[in-house]
Design an enzyme around this catalytic site. Structure first.
Site, PDB file in Angstrom:
ATOM      1  N   GLU A   1       0.920  -1.323   0.200  1.00 14.88           N
ATOM      2  CA  GLU A   1      -0.103   0.031   0.010  1.00 14.88           C
ATOM      3  C   GLU A   1       0.784   1.272  -0.084  1.00 14.88           C
ATOM      4  OE1 GLU A   1      -3.036  -0.140  -0.515  1.00 14.88           O
ATOM      5  OE2 GLU A   1      -3.739  -1.945   0.683  1.00 14.88           O
TER       6      GLU A   1
ATOM      7  N   CYS B   1      -2.119   9.122   2.426  1.00 12.73           N
ATOM      8  CA  CYS B   1      -2.126   8.311   1.062  1.00 12.73           C
ATOM      9  C   CYS B   1      -3.355   8.798   0.449  1.00 12.73           C
ATOM     10  CB  CYS B   1      -1.608   6.834   1.240  1.00 12.73           C
ATOM     11  SG  CYS B   1      -3.006   6.145   2.120  1.00 12.73           S
TER      12      CYS B   1
HETATM   13  P1  NAP Z   1       8.405   5.049   4.450  1.00  9.33           P
HETATM   14  O1  NAP Z   1       9.421   5.980   4.715  1.00  9.33           O
HETATM   15  O2  NAP Z   1       8.457   4.184   3.505  1.00  9.33           O
HETATM   16  O3  NAP Z   1       8.165   4.361   5.943  1.00  9.33           O
HETATM   17  C1  NAP Z   1       7.298   3.241   6.155  1.00  9.33           C
HETATM   18  C2  NAP Z   1       7.708   1.979   6.710  1.00  9.33           C
HETATM   19  O4  NAP Z   1       8.709   1.323   5.904  1.00  9.33           O
HETATM   20  C3  NAP Z   1       8.737   2.478   8.061  1.00  9.33           C
HETATM   21  O5  NAP Z   1       8.329   1.642   9.005  1.00  9.33           O
HETATM   22  C4  NAP Z   1       9.964   2.454   7.591  1.00  9.33           C
HETATM   23  O6  NAP Z   1      10.944   2.223   8.815  1.00  9.33           O
HETATM   24  C5  NAP Z   1      10.116   1.432   6.652  1.00  9.33           C
HETATM   25  N1  NAP Z   1      11.045   1.327   5.639  1.00  9.33           N
HETATM   26  C6  NAP Z   1      11.718   2.569   5.115  1.00  9.33           C
HETATM   27  N2  NAP Z   1      12.506   2.339   4.090  1.00  9.33           N
HETATM   28  C7  NAP Z   1      12.357   0.893   4.088  1.00  9.33           C
HETATM   29  C8  NAP Z   1      13.308   0.116   3.343  1.00  9.33           C
HETATM   30  N3  NAP Z   1      14.392   0.347   2.430  1.00  9.33           N
HETATM   31  N4  NAP Z   1      12.928  -1.330   3.612  1.00  9.33           N
HETATM   32  C9  NAP Z   1      12.032  -1.845   4.415  1.00  9.33           C
HETATM   33  N5  NAP Z   1      11.292  -0.804   5.214  1.00  9.33           N
HETATM   34  C10 NAP Z   1      11.741   0.433   4.922  1.00  9.33           C
HETATM   35  O7  NAP Z   1       7.396   5.791   4.414  1.00  9.33           O
HETATM   36  P2  NAP Z   1       6.960   7.183   4.820  1.00  9.33           P
HETATM   37  O8  NAP Z   1       7.418   8.262   4.149  1.00  9.33           O
HETATM   38  O9  NAP Z   1       7.016   7.416   6.530  1.00  9.33           O
HETATM   39  O10 NAP Z   1       5.078   7.267   4.723  1.00  9.33           O
HETATM   40  C11 NAP Z   1       4.709   8.152   3.771  1.00  9.33           C
HETATM   41  C12 NAP Z   1       4.092   7.145   2.549  1.00  9.33           C
HETATM   42  O11 NAP Z   1       3.523   6.142   2.861  1.00  9.33           O
HETATM   43  C13 NAP Z   1       3.397   8.157   1.586  1.00  9.33           C
HETATM   44  O12 NAP Z   1       3.897   7.807   0.218  1.00  9.33           O
HETATM   45  C14 NAP Z   1       2.006   7.412   1.578  1.00  9.33           C
HETATM   46  O13 NAP Z   1       1.356   8.088   0.853  1.00  9.33           O
HETATM   47  C15 NAP Z   1       2.269   6.261   1.982  1.00  9.33           C
HETATM   48  N6  NAP Z   1       1.217   5.506   2.762  1.00  9.33           N
HETATM   49  C16 NAP Z   1       0.261   4.582   2.028  1.00  9.33           C
HETATM   50  C17 NAP Z   1      -0.957   4.244   2.580  1.00  9.33           C
HETATM   51  C18 NAP Z   1      -1.710   3.350   1.898  1.00  9.33           C
HETATM   52  O14 NAP Z   1      -2.723   2.591   2.410  1.00  9.33           O
HETATM   53  N7  NAP Z   1      -1.553   3.188   0.453  1.00  9.33           N
HETATM   54  C19 NAP Z   1      -1.216   4.469   3.661  1.00  9.33           C
HETATM   55  C20 NAP Z   1      -0.322   5.585   4.489  1.00  9.33           C
HETATM   56  C21 NAP Z   1       0.849   5.886   3.852  1.00  9.33           C
HETATM   57  P3  NAP Z   1      11.569   3.504   9.460  1.00  9.33           P
HETATM   58  O15 NAP Z   1      10.748   4.341  10.039  1.00  9.33           O
HETATM   59  O16 NAP Z   1      12.564   2.903  10.415  1.00  9.33           O
HETATM   60  O17 NAP Z   1      12.464   4.070   8.230  1.00  9.33           O
END
Ligand code: NAP
Length: 454
Positions: free
Chosen positions: A228, A262
Site C-alpha cells: 500500500e 495516502c
Molecule cells: P516510509 O519511509 O516508506 O516508511 C514506512 C515504513 O517502511 C517504516 O516502518 C519504515 O521504517 C519502513 N522502511 C523505510 N525504508 C525501508 C526499506 N528500504 N525497506 C524496508 N522498510 C523500510 O514511508 P513514509 O514516508 O514514512 O510514509 C509516507 C508514505 O506512505 C507516503 O508515500 C504515503 O502515501 C504512503 N502511505 C500509503 C498508504 C496506503 O494505504 N496506500 C497509507 C499510508 C501511507 P523506518 O521508519 O525505520 O524508516
C-alpha cells in the site's frame, strides 16, 4: 533513523529506544513460530472472542492511545480518537465476518466432493508507517489473526510507543505471547527478517522506495507481499457539481491527518467554467482552518510529523513556484513557533509543471483548470499513482464515464475517498498491489487450498 519519540509540535526528544539485536530477533521469531503452531488450531469462536476483547480495550482506553499518537506524530487529538474507534470497528467487523469469509466453498466437479479451504500461512511481517499509527496496524492485524496467522510488526521508527502499546493491547486481550509482537528494529533489518524461513509473507504501507525494497527482498525468497504505497489522488469537479459541498469536502479530503494521508485528495481538477468560483470557495475554507497545538480541540491542522517532511513539502512548493505555479494562500513554513508547522496552501498549477506529478505529503492543494470531462479524466490518469479518486458531478452519464475510465483502486462519486472495513482498499500502478479490508483483505494471507475427493 533512530528509534525515538520526538514531539513534532515542540521538537522535543522525549524517549529513545535500543533496537533489537540479531539474537533477540531470532528469539522473537522462535516465539512467533511456536505460537503459530498452536494458534492455527484455535476455533473462530476463540479468535473472535479475543479480537472483540481487543476492541473493548481500544474503546475503554481510547484517550490514552489517542494522546500517544498525537504526541509521537502530531495528528490532532480529535482525529486520533476517531482513529482508535475505527480500529475497534475493524476488529469487531472481522470478529463477526471472518468465519463466513473463510468458510469452505463447495464446488461441483467430477469429484464426489470438492471444495476450497482457506488456511493460515504462518508468521506475517507488517512494515507500517507513522501516519495512521494505529489504524494501519489494526487493519492488517484483525484479518491476519482471524485467519489464524501470527503477526510481527516493524513500525516506523518515530512511533515506537504506539508500536509497543499495540503489542500490549493484544497481550492484555488474552492473545498468547508470540501471536502479535512488535519488533523495534530499523528499516535495514527488514530484508533479513523477510528472508528468514519462519516468515511466510509481508505487507508494507509506506513509500515507493520502501515498498520496492521489501518486494525485491521477498521476491528473492518467493514470498508474497501486499503493498500500500503513495498516491496523488485526483479530486475532479465538473459543472453540475454542488460546489459548496465539493469545496467543503475538498478541504477535509486535503487536510486529513495534517495533509499526510495516502488517500488525501492532492490534485484538484476543475472545469474552466466553474474554476474561479471553486477556487474562491476553497480559499475561504482554507483561510478558516486553525493551525496549532494538536491537543487543542479547536485545532484543525497540527504539525507535520518530522522536520524532514516539512522540509520536503516546502522544497516541492518552491520548485512548483519556480516552474510557474502561483500561490493562492500559504506557501511558507510557520517559523514563529517551534514544531513542524506548515500552513494550508493552494497552488494554481499547470499539468506540465515537473512537480505536478509528485505526491505532496502535507497541507498543499494543487489546483488545475481543464476544458472539459475528457481533459479532466486524461489529467486524472496522467500520474504514476493509482490509489483513489473523488469526482463531483450530478450528471449520470458523466458519473458512468468517471467510474469506468479513472485508473485507480477506488472511485468515489460526490464523496471523499475513505477506507471502510466493508470495502476493499488498495491501489494500482505505483500505488501498490493487493488489497486490505473486506473479504479481499482477509484472503491475501491464506493458503487457498483446493480439496478433491474421489
Ligand atoms: P516510509 O519511509 O516508506 O516508511 C514506512 C515504513 O517502511 C517504516 O516502518 C519504515 O521504517 C519502513 N522502511 C523505510 N525504508 C525501508 C526499506 N528500504 N525497506 C524496508 N522498510 C523500510 O514511508 P513514509 O514516508 O514514512 O510514509 C509516507 C508514505 O506512505 C507516503 O508515500 C504515503 O502515501 C504512503 N502511505 C500509503 C498508504 C496506503 O494505504 N496506500 C497509507 C499510508 C501511507 P523506518 O521508519 O525505520 O524508516
Amino acid at each position: 533513523m533512530a528509534i525515538a519519540t520526538i514531539n513534532p509540535a515542540t521538537g522535543e526528544l522525549l524517549k529513545t529506544f535500543e533496537p533489537l539485536n540479531d539474537s533477540e530477533i531470532g528469539a522473537k521469531l522462535n516465539l512467533a513460530q511456536a505460537a503459530f503452531l498452536k494458534y492455527r488450531n484455535t476455533s473462530f469462536e476463540v479468535r473472535s472472542r479475543l479480537l472483540n476483547k481487543v476492541a473493548d480495550i481500544l474503546e475503554e482506553d481510547k484517550d490514552k492511545f489517542a494522546k500517544l499518537m498525537t504526541l509521537e506524530m502530531g495528528k490532532t487529538y480529535k482525529s486520533a480518537i476517531a482513529e482508535v474507534e475505527k480500529c475497534a470497528l475493524v476488529c469487531r467487523y472481522y470478529a463477526e465476518h471472518a468465519p463466513q469469509f473463510l468458510a469452505d466453498v463447495y464446488v461441483d466437479t467430477d469429484a464426489s466432493q470438492s471444495f476450497v479451504r482457506y488456511q493460515p500461512l504462518g508468521i506475517i511481517l507488517a512494515v507500517m508507517p507513522w501516519n495512521f499509527p494505529f489504524w494501519q496496524v489494526f487493519r492488517f492485524a484483525a484479518p491476519a489473526l482471524m485467519a489464524g496467522n501470527v503477526g510481527i510488526l516493524k513500525h516506523a521508527s518515530n512511533v515506537p510507543q504506539c508500536a509497543l502499546a499495540i503489542e500490549e493491547i493484544f497481550r492484555i486481550a488474552g492473545f498468547e505471547s508470540g501471536i502479535f509482537q512488535t519488533f523495534l528494529v530499523g528499516a535495514a533489518k527488514v530484508a533479513d527478517i523477510i528472508a528468514d524461513d519462519r516468515v511466510k509473507a509481508a505487507t508494507l504501507t509506506g513509500s515507493e522506495p520502501a515498498g520496492a525494497s521489501l518486494a525485491a527482498a521477498a521476491g528473492k525468497q518467493i514470498k508474497k507481499v501486499v503493498l500500500e504505497l503513495g498516491g496523488s489522488d485526483p479530486f475532479i469537479v465538473l459543472e453540475s457539481a454542488d460546489l459548496e459541498a465539493a469545496a467543503t469536502t475538498a478541504t477535509s479530503a486535503r487536510m486529513l491527518n495534517n495533509g499526510q494521508s495516502c488517500i488525501a485528495a492532492k490534485r484538484f481538477i476543475v472545469t474552466q467554467t466553474i474554476a474561479d468560483k471553486f477556487e474562491k470557495l476553497l480559499l475561504e475554507k482554507f483561510q478558516a482552518l486553525k493551525v496549532g497545538d494538536p491537543m487543542s480541540n479547536d485545532t484543525d491542522i497540527g504539525p507535520l510529523a518530522t522536520p524532514n517532511i516539512l522540509n520536503d513539502i516546502h522544497e516541492q512548493v518552491k520548485a512548483a513556484v519556480d516552474n510557474g505555479a502561483k500561490v493562492v494562500i500559504g506557501g511558507n513554513p510557520i517559523n514563529n513557533q517551534p514544531g513542524n508547522f506548515y500552513p494550508p496552501t493552494i497552488l494554481t498549477i499547470s499539468p506540465d509543471n515537473p512537480v505536478a506529478k509528485e505526491e505532496f505529503f502535507g497541507p498543499v492543494a494543487m489546483l488545475f483548470r481543464v476544458k472539459d470531462i475528457d481533459a479532466a479524466i486524461e489529467l486524472a490518469n496522467d500520474t504514476p499513482f493509482g490509489l483513489g479518486a473523488s469526482a463531483w458531478t450530478t450528471d449520470e452519464t458523466e458519473q458512468k464515464r468517471l467510474i469506468s475510465e479513472i485508473e485507480a483502486g477506488s472511485v468515489f462519486i460526490n464523496g471523499m475517498v475513505k477506507s471502510d472495513p466493508r470495502l476493499p482498499f488498495g491501489g494500482i500502478k505505483r500505488s501498490g498491489y493487493g488489497r486490505e479490508l473486506s473479504i479481499q483483505g482477509i484472503h491475501e494471507f491464506v493458503n487457498v487450498k483446493t480439496v478433491w475427493v474421489k
